[in-house]
Scaffold this active site. Structure first.
Site, PDB file in Angstrom:
ATOM      1  N   HIS A  14       0.831  -1.213   0.000  1.00 53.58           N
ATOM      2  CA  HIS A  14       0.000   0.000   0.000  1.00 53.58           C
ATOM      3  C   HIS A  14       0.866   1.263   0.000  1.00 53.58           C
ATOM      4  CE1 HIS A  14      -3.972  -1.875   0.221  1.00 53.58           C
ATOM      5  NE2 HIS A  14      -3.378  -2.806   0.935  1.00 53.58           N
ATOM      6  N   SER A  47     -11.946 -17.108 -22.729  1.00 55.06           N
ATOM      7  CA  SER A  47     -11.159 -17.447 -21.548  1.00 55.06           C
ATOM      8  C   SER A  47     -11.284 -18.937 -21.253  1.00 55.06           C
ATOM      9  CB  SER A  47     -11.665 -16.649 -20.340  1.00 55.06           C
ATOM     10  OG  SER A  47     -11.339 -17.333 -19.153  1.00 55.06           O
ATOM     11  N   ASP A 151       1.936  -3.742  -9.731  1.00 52.66           N
ATOM     12  CA  ASP A 151       1.703  -5.071 -10.308  1.00 52.66           C
ATOM     13  C   ASP A 151       2.024  -5.099 -11.804  1.00 52.66           C
ATOM     14  OD1 ASP A 151       0.697  -5.289  -7.786  1.00 52.66           O
ATOM     15  OD2 ASP A 151      -1.397  -5.487  -8.388  1.00 52.66           O
TER      16      ASP A 151
HETATM   17  C1  GLA Z   1      -2.910  -4.368  -5.062  1.00 53.47           C
HETATM   18  C2  GLA Z   1      -2.733  -3.236  -6.064  1.00 53.47           C
HETATM   19  C3  GLA Z   1      -1.310  -2.664  -6.013  1.00 53.47           C
HETATM   20  C4  GLA Z   1      -0.898  -2.330  -4.569  1.00 53.47           C
HETATM   21  C5  GLA Z   1      -1.218  -3.484  -3.632  1.00 53.47           C
HETATM   22  C6  GLA Z   1      -0.978  -3.140  -2.199  1.00 53.47           C
HETATM   23  O1  GLA Z   1      -2.122  -5.453  -5.435  1.00 53.47           O
HETATM   24  O2  GLA Z   1      -2.991  -3.695  -7.359  1.00 53.47           O
HETATM   25  O3  GLA Z   1      -1.218  -1.539  -6.840  1.00 53.47           O
HETATM   26  O4  GLA Z   1      -1.483  -1.151  -4.152  1.00 53.47           O
HETATM   27  O5  GLA Z   1      -2.560  -3.932  -3.761  1.00 53.47           O
HETATM   28  O6  GLA Z   1       0.369  -2.921  -1.983  1.00 53.47           O
END
Ligand code: GLA
Length: 368
Positions: A14, A47, A151
């Site tokens: 976060h 899918s 991500d």
């Molecule tokens: C999810 C979101 C990321 C990040 C995490 C927490 O995976 O996609 O962008 O904020 O939560 O770290």
């Protein structure tokens, strides 16, 4: 055919949407997208996981999200078009081995694999950073989850044997070697609480409120990244108790990421593990995104041999824990964790022994 991996975040949770630091690694679970041209301007997507098809007409001005899996690839196509890529119609076949709902970024994996496939088809290959940002925007705007960049970034830039220490403001990274003697053991609680997406967006708002209030006394700050622990303590009265706790997590988590990067640079896994333990406590007590099952799994991890560090990973409210385990004990860890967790909860956890993997790319025809 293109493939993009899921990820596990080692530390820095976060923090990405606070312009901060995070240290994820790509993992050997991929989403695969095969692409074939069409004469018209339709996307026809199938899918394998859902045994379901979806269609979108790229020439239609009013494509709406359907709140299903197909929003990810369709959202990406729309963002590519917005960025000036002229997409021809395409048939897409999607197959993913990234566990869903486990906090391992199955969504980023499908976004990135689709973005690579469609951008190549358009004849105008994009650079990776542009694709990462496009995919994030697809998720923010079309899917409606206000996720940060971590991500998608690591899915594109992941490196074998390395975690990436991301600077989410500069959008740059340092590769940090994870020694061979250590395994990333991912343990899925098998629960995903309803709250996950609404609480995620709410945490983000809490952070924005913290910045708004602190900016009154600390002019020039743009994000919690710009605030030190000392400054936060000094101006704590500017914040409600809840907002203070959220900000304290983010500010201390950024400091932990910087320290744990230093630890990896000097090969000090024990120190890295300590930062992971602190990170989990902070997510549990200050940011309040953990849950009973995650806390239990982390407690059980520390009862096993060869564990350097354990914490929840990803957005929280269920999903998985990441455990840094001495390679010699990884098998035993998996076995004992499975037994103890099942005994306590009645749930059979999925546990994966991983190493950091390579990021997304085209699949050589010899591998198909
Ligand atoms: C999810 C979101 C990321 C990040 C995490 C927490 O995976 O996609 O962008 O904020 O939560 O770290």
């Amino acid at each position: 055919m293109y493939r993009a991996p899921g990820r596990v975040n080692l530390i820095g949770e976060h923090t990405d949407y606070n312009d901060g630091f995070a240290t994820p690694a790509a993992i050997q679970f991929y989403c695969w997208v095969a692409v074939g041209a069409r004469e018209d301007r339709k996307l026809s997507i199938y899918s394998e996981e859902f045994s379901a098809a979806a269609e979108a007409d790229l020439s239609s001005a009013a494509l709406q999200p359907s709140k299903t899996w197909s929003d990810y690839p369709i959202g990406v196509a729309l963002q590519l078009e917005k960025a000036g890529f002229r997409l021809p119609g395409a048939n897409l076949l999607v197959e993913s081995e990234v566990p869903m709902g486990a906090g391992l970024s199955s969504s980023a994996a499908i976004e990135v694999a689709t973005a690579l496939a469609l951008s190549e088809q358009s004849g105008r290959p994009a650079d990776r950073l542009q694709l990462a940002l496009l995919c994030q925007r697809a998720e923010n705007e079309f899917v409606g989850a206000r996720v940060g960049i971590m991500d998608q970034f690591v899915s594109l830039y992941g490196q074998e044997d390395h975690a990436l220490m991301l600077d989410c403001r500069a959008l740059s990274f340092e590769s940090l070697l994870i020694p061979d003697s250590v395994k990333l053991v991912i343990s899925n609680t098998m629960v995903k609480h309803e709250l996950a997406s609404s609480e995620y967006n709410r945490r983000r708002e809490d952070c924005e409120e913290a910045v708004r209030r602190l900016a009154g006394v600390l002019p020039g700050i743009r994000a919690l990244r710009d605030v030190s622990t000392e400054q936060l303590e000094q101006h704590r009265n500017a914040l409600s108790q809840v907002i203070y706790k959220r900000a304290l997590h983010v500010v201390t988590e950024n400091a932990r990421v910087l320290d744990s990067a230093e630890a990896l640079r000097s090969g000090d896994i024990v120190r890295f593990g300590k930062r992971m333990a602190e990170s989990h406590r902070s997510l549990r007590d200050l940011y309040e995104v953990s849950c009973r099952e995650l806390d239990l799994m982390v407690d059980l991890a520390y009862q096993q041999k060869g564990v350097f560090g354990a914490r929840m990973t990803g957005g929280g409210f269920g999903g998985a824990t990441i455990n840094l385990v001495d390679a010699r004990y990884a098998g035993e860890f998996k076995e004992k964790m499975a037994k103890s967790y099942q005994r306590e909860t009645g749930l059979v956890p999925q546990i994966y022994i991983c190493r950091p993997a390579e990021g997304a790319g085209p699949v050589p025809s010899s591998d198909v």
